[in-house]
Scaffold this motif. Structure first.
Motif, PDB file in Angstrom:
ATOM      1  N   SER A 185     -69.670 -15.812  -1.151  1.00  0.00           N
ATOM      2  CA  SER A 185     -69.149 -16.851  -2.032  1.00  0.00           C
ATOM      3  C   SER A 185     -67.822 -16.042  -2.281  1.00  0.00           C
ATOM      4  O   SER A 185     -66.698 -16.887  -2.372  1.00  0.00           O
ATOM      5  N   GLU A 186     -67.608 -14.855  -2.534  1.00  0.00           N
ATOM      6  CA  GLU A 186     -66.557 -14.282  -2.831  1.00  0.00           C
ATOM      7  C   GLU A 186     -65.447 -14.073  -1.605  1.00  0.00           C
ATOM      8  O   GLU A 186     -64.343 -14.637  -1.701  1.00  0.00           O
ATOM      9  N   ILE A 187     -65.869 -14.300  -0.220  1.00  0.00           N
ATOM     10  CA  ILE A 187     -65.287 -14.540   0.945  1.00  0.00           C
ATOM     11  C   ILE A 187     -64.524 -15.709   0.894  1.00  0.00           C
ATOM     12  O   ILE A 187     -63.291 -16.003   1.122  1.00  0.00           O
ATOM     13  N   GLN A 188     -65.366 -16.511   0.587  1.00  0.00           N
ATOM     14  CA  GLN A 188     -65.101 -18.106   0.437  1.00  0.00           C
ATOM     15  C   GLN A 188     -64.035 -18.324  -0.615  1.00  0.00           C
ATOM     16  O   GLN A 188     -63.160 -19.279  -0.339  1.00  0.00           O
ATOM     17  N   GLU A 189     -64.111 -17.831  -1.664  1.00  0.00           N
ATOM     18  CA  GLU A 189     -63.384 -17.880  -2.827  1.00  0.00           C
ATOM     19  C   GLU A 189     -61.902 -17.468  -2.418  1.00  0.00           C
ATOM     20  O   GLU A 189     -60.761 -18.186  -2.755  1.00  0.00           O
ATOM     21  N   VAL A 190     -61.809 -16.324  -1.817  1.00  0.00           N
ATOM     22  CA  VAL A 190     -60.479 -15.640  -1.427  1.00  0.00           C
ATOM     23  C   VAL A 190     -59.894 -16.615  -0.267  1.00  0.00           C
ATOM     24  O   VAL A 190     -58.535 -16.657  -0.215  1.00  0.00           O
ATOM     25  N   LYS A 191     -60.812 -16.917   0.708  1.00  0.00           N
ATOM     26  CA  LYS A 191     -60.275 -17.915   1.701  1.00  0.00           C
ATOM     27  C   LYS A 191     -59.597 -18.922   1.226  1.00  0.00           C
ATOM     28  O   LYS A 191     -58.484 -19.566   1.657  1.00  0.00           O
ATOM     29  N   GLU A 192     -60.218 -19.898   0.174  1.00  0.00           N
ATOM     30  CA  GLU A 192     -59.640 -20.989  -0.444  1.00  0.00           C
ATOM     31  C   GLU A 192     -58.562 -20.764  -1.095  1.00  0.00           C
ATOM     32  O   GLU A 192     -57.571 -21.504  -1.193  1.00  0.00           O
ATOM     33  N   GLN A 193     -58.421 -19.606  -1.803  1.00  0.00           N
ATOM     34  CA  GLN A 193     -57.160 -19.163  -2.500  1.00  0.00           C
ATOM     35  C   GLN A 193     -55.936 -19.081  -1.582  1.00  0.00           C
ATOM     36  O   GLN A 193     -54.746 -19.334  -1.648  1.00  0.00           O
ATOM     37  N   ALA A 194     -56.304 -18.345  -0.680  1.00  0.00           N
ATOM     38  CA  ALA A 194     -55.006 -17.964   0.517  1.00  0.00           C
ATOM     39  C   ALA A 194     -54.786 -19.249   1.115  1.00  0.00           C
ATOM     40  O   ALA A 194     -53.378 -19.364   1.462  1.00  0.00           O
ATOM     41  N   LYS A 195     -55.631 -20.123   1.521  1.00  0.00           N
ATOM     42  CA  LYS A 195     -55.421 -21.189   2.176  1.00  0.00           C
ATOM     43  C   LYS A 195     -54.472 -22.062   1.406  1.00  0.00           C
ATOM     44  O   LYS A 195     -53.381 -22.568   1.837  1.00  0.00           O
ATOM     45  N   LYS A 196     -54.637 -22.142   0.081  1.00  0.00           N
ATOM     46  CA  LYS A 196     -53.872 -22.967  -0.452  1.00  0.00           C
ATOM     47  C   LYS A 196     -52.310 -22.409  -0.814  1.00  0.00           C
ATOM     48  O   LYS A 196     -51.430 -23.133  -0.736  1.00  0.00           O
ATOM     49  N   ILE A 197     -52.214 -21.081  -0.791  1.00  0.00           N
ATOM     50  CA  ILE A 197     -50.964 -20.395  -0.996  1.00  0.00           C
ATOM     51  C   ILE A 197     -50.102 -20.445   0.312  1.00  0.00           C
ATOM     52  O   ILE A 197     -48.935 -20.695   0.349  1.00  0.00           O
ATOM     53  N   PHE A 198     -51.108 -20.308   1.614  1.00  0.00           N
ATOM     54  CA  PHE A 198     -50.332 -20.368   2.850  1.00  0.00           C
ATOM     55  C   PHE A 198     -49.848 -21.889   3.036  1.00  0.00           C
ATOM     56  O   PHE A 198     -48.658 -21.896   3.344  1.00  0.00           O
ATOM     57  N   LEU A 199     -50.571 -22.803   2.898  1.00  0.00           N
ATOM     58  CA  LEU A 199     -50.276 -23.977   3.017  1.00  0.00           C
ATOM     59  C   LEU A 199     -48.835 -24.579   2.261  1.00  0.00           C
ATOM     60  O   LEU A 199     -48.058 -25.622   2.580  1.00  0.00           O
ATOM     61  N   MET A 200     -48.946 -24.350   0.814  1.00  0.00           N
ATOM     62  CA  MET A 200     -47.722 -24.531  -0.070  1.00  0.00           C
ATOM     63  C   MET A 200     -46.240 -23.958   0.439  1.00  0.00           C
ATOM     64  O   MET A 200     -45.446 -24.425   0.454  1.00  0.00           O
ATOM     65  N   SER A 201     -46.575 -22.812   1.339  1.00  0.00           N
ATOM     66  CA  SER A 201     -45.293 -22.397   2.035  1.00  0.00           C
ATOM     67  C   SER A 201     -45.293 -22.820   3.503  1.00  0.00           C
ATOM     68  O   SER A 201     -44.609 -22.294   4.363  1.00  0.00           O
ATOM     69  N   SER A 202     -46.073 -23.847   3.974  1.00  0.00           N
ATOM     70  CA  SER A 202     -45.879 -24.367   5.325  1.00  0.00           C
ATOM     71  C   SER A 202     -46.313 -23.553   6.399  1.00  0.00           C
ATOM     72  O   SER A 202     -45.784 -23.526   7.503  1.00  0.00           O
ATOM     73  N   VAL A 203     -47.406 -22.603   5.844  1.00  0.00           N
ATOM     74  CA  VAL A 203     -47.925 -21.800   7.037  1.00  0.00           C
ATOM     75  C   VAL A 203     -49.304 -22.136   7.050  1.00  0.00           C
ATOM     76  O   VAL A 203     -50.123 -22.067   6.286  1.00  0.00           O
ATOM     77  N   GLY A 204     -49.562 -22.621   8.197  1.00  0.00           N
ATOM     78  CA  GLY A 204     -51.142 -23.031   8.495  1.00  0.00           C
ATOM     79  C   GLY A 204     -51.110 -24.012   9.716  1.00  0.00           C
ATOM     80  O   GLY A 204     -49.950 -24.340  10.491  1.00  0.00           O
ATOM     81  N   PRO A 205     -52.433 -24.556  10.169  1.00  0.00           N
ATOM     82  CA  PRO A 205     -52.222 -25.630  11.060  1.00  0.00           C
ATOM     83  C   PRO A 205     -51.565 -26.667  11.005  1.00  0.00           C
ATOM     84  O   PRO A 205     -51.610 -27.215   9.974  1.00  0.00           O
ATOM     85  N   SER A 206     -50.787 -27.246  11.884  1.00  0.00           N
ATOM     86  CA  SER A 206     -50.082 -28.433  11.730  1.00  0.00           C
ATOM     87  C   SER A 206     -50.649 -29.514  12.446  1.00  0.00           C
ATOM     88  O   SER A 206     -51.821 -29.447  13.028  1.00  0.00           O
TER      89      SER A 206
END
Length: 347
Positions: free
Chosen positions: A326-347
């Motif tokens: 659950s902690e790993i998933q929480e950090v992943k979701e936080q990171a995913k949100k920040i990455f995608l806000m900067s246009s870093v992620g799967p296109s």
């Protein structure tokens, strides 16, 4: 030194654990061993690359930290001695580990397909490939089976022993050279193997917070050839914030990077990302390839810096104590949100 006693038990095929090659197949073996191995709390701890915090070498606590890796070796040894059979045996075991709630850790399944697709684009007869993080040899087998000459680095001598056994079993020892030690000590020496042309492909498969240190050495030593491919695993799961910022944002003219969504072989619903970066330009005269390892990078945005720090904290905690899914998933979701806000992620 490799734990010879543990490996001896494997090759001697104790009747209560391994059984004979003729009388017991991988499925029966897995069904017999998993319940026994999963009784120990230590086995569910995420990974066996336990260090003492100084990066001088692995230390091990009591318990069953090596049970997963020994089980991978046993699964390969009871399979046919071919690369395809070994990979299938490891993938099959990985799925069983996932059903038991254990991270398989090796880059199998969709991750292996992504790595092999990246490798298929490199040119040259028997191209030279560098892997940072051998683990049990899965990715080294995949790359060598495609025709590459593989140089791979693993800090844990126990895992080096397992990987070499696996490679010998499938007949790929002549195509894969496994070096024991930390990447920061070995990469300068491995520059001599690649020569001036560098490696055609470099695969990084460690914890994401450690990738900037590897990238610094790769650039400083000129290890990746111009036009070569840099592949990094676990960039979402282990939150490779600083690394992703560098290859996607900081040096846009140096790399052309794609972020690809993948799943873990142990759990099809467990999303992760792999990055594939083509080296398009070398650093200019007098231009520093990256910051000195361990120093703060002021160009890294605040949220990204916090992610980098949290990733490093998770790495330390993962190697010394249990980190919940659950902690790993929480950090992943936080990171995913920040990455995608900067246009870093799967296109």
């Amino acid at each position: 030194m490799v734990d010879g006693t543990a490996l001896a038990r494997v090759v001697q095929a104790e009747p209560n654990l391994l059984g004979s090659r003729v009388g017991r197949g991988p499925t029966e073996l897995r069904e017999q061993l998993l319940p026994t191995l999963l009784r120990t709390e230590d086995f569910t701890r995420q990974g066996s690359d336990v260090t003492d915090g100084t990066n001088t070498g692995p230390t091990r606590s009591s318990g069953c930290l090596d049970a997963k890796e020994l089980l991978l070796l046993r699964s390969v040894l009871v399979a046919d001695p071919s690369p395809a059979s070994a990979l299938e045996a490891m993938d099959s075991l990985g799925r069983s580990l996932g059903e038991a709630g254990v991270w398989a850790k090796f880059a199998g399944g969709a991750k292996s397909s992504t790595l092999c697709a990246a490798a298929a684009g490199i040119c040259g007869r028997e191209p030279l490939v560098l892997e940072i993080g051998t683990y049990c040899g899965y990715s080294a087998i995949s790359l060598a089976a495609l025709g590459a000459q593989v140089v791979t680095v693993e800090m844990d001598p126990f895992l080096v022993g397992i990987a070499r056994c696996v490679l010998a079993h499938v007949g790929l020892s002549s195509r894969v050279s496994v070096f024991t030690g930390h990447s920061k000590l070995l990469l300068p020496r491995l520059r001599r193997i690649s020569g001036a042309n560098g490696y055609k492909l470099i695969f990084m498969d460690r914890w994401g917070a450690q990738y900037p240190e590897d990238l610094m050495l790769i650039e400083e030593l000129g290890l990746l050839s111009l036009g070569g491919v840099l592949v990094a695993d676990n960039v979402l799961r282990t939150v490779a914030a600083e690394f992703l910022w560098r290859v996607c944002k900081q040096d846009p003219g140096k790399y052309e990077t794609m972020i690809l969504p993948v799943t873990e072989v142990s759990e099809a619903s467990d999303e992760d990302w792999m990055s594939v970066s083509v080296h398009t330009a070398a650093a200019g005269p007098g231009q520093s390839p990256t910051v000195i390892a361990g120093e703060s990078d002021r160009s890294l945005p605040g949220q990204w810096m916090e992610l980098q720090k949290r990733s490093e904290l998770m790495r330390v905690r993962t190697t010394n104590s249990f980190v919940s899914k659950s902690e790993i998933q929480e950090v992943k979701e936080q990171a995913k949100k920040i990455f995608l806000m900067s246009s870093v992620g799967p296109s």
